[in-house]
Design a protein around this motif. Structure first.
Motif, PDB file in Angstrom:
ATOM      1  N   LEU A  99       0.817  -1.213   0.187  1.00  0.00           N
ATOM      2  CA  LEU A  99       0.038   0.115  -0.009  1.00  0.00           C
ATOM      3  C   LEU A  99       0.762   1.360  -0.119  1.00  0.00           C
ATOM      4  N   ALA A 100       2.029   1.190   0.626  1.00  0.00           N
ATOM      5  CA  ALA A 100       2.996   2.506   0.654  1.00  0.00           C
ATOM      6  C   ALA A 100       3.735   2.598  -0.696  1.00  0.00           C
ATOM      7  N   SER A 101       3.745   1.398  -1.618  1.00  0.00           N
ATOM      8  CA  SER A 101       4.285   1.673  -2.820  1.00  0.00           C
ATOM      9  C   SER A 101       3.223   2.384  -3.956  1.00  0.00           C
ATOM     10  N   ASP A 102       3.531   2.486  -5.026  1.00  0.00           N
ATOM     11  CA  ASP A 102       2.879   3.028  -6.157  1.00  0.00           C
ATOM     12  C   ASP A 102       1.757   2.150  -6.648  1.00  0.00           C
ATOM     13  N   MET A 103       1.575   1.154  -6.138  1.00  0.00           N
ATOM     14  CA  MET A 103       0.682   0.201  -6.442  1.00  0.00           C
ATOM     15  C   MET A 103       0.669  -0.141  -7.950  1.00  0.00           C
TER      16      MET A 103
END
Length: 103
Positions: A99-103
């Protein structure tokens, strides 16, 4: 065998508050050295099956020894051979990272 899963210790007592029972359960799990995370509806736990099962027995006995006439325990455990679960990040940590990544 290394396992991970969830345990839920449920004191059956006429008392309204279960805090004193669960506080002792928390101490037993802490003293065991098992990796764990307590939450509102149980405790996620990881470790060698023999240790986990011994700790569950100690938790249940503690509830009875401290005055509850009954105790229920719900246990969900899994084991795997395709990965080293002891070194693997938890599913919750993987989701947070995702979720913290760019998905």
């Amino acid at each position: 065998m290394y396992v991970s899963g969830e345990i839920q210790i449920v004191p059956i007592s006429p008392e309204v508050s279960m805090t004193r029972f669960i506080a002792k359960v928390k101490c037993i799990i802490e003293e065991s050295g098992l990796e764990h995370t307590m939450h509102d509806s149980g405790t996620n736990i990881q470790g060698e099956y023999a240790v986990v099962s011994r700790v569950v027995e100690q938790c249940m006995q503690s509830v009875l020894d401290n005055g509850a006439p009954r105790v229920l325990c719900y246990i969900k455990l899994g084991a795997r051979t395709d990965k080293d679960s002891a070194k693997e990040a938890s599913a919750a940590d993987k989701v947070k990272k995702y979720l913290a990544s760019d998905m």
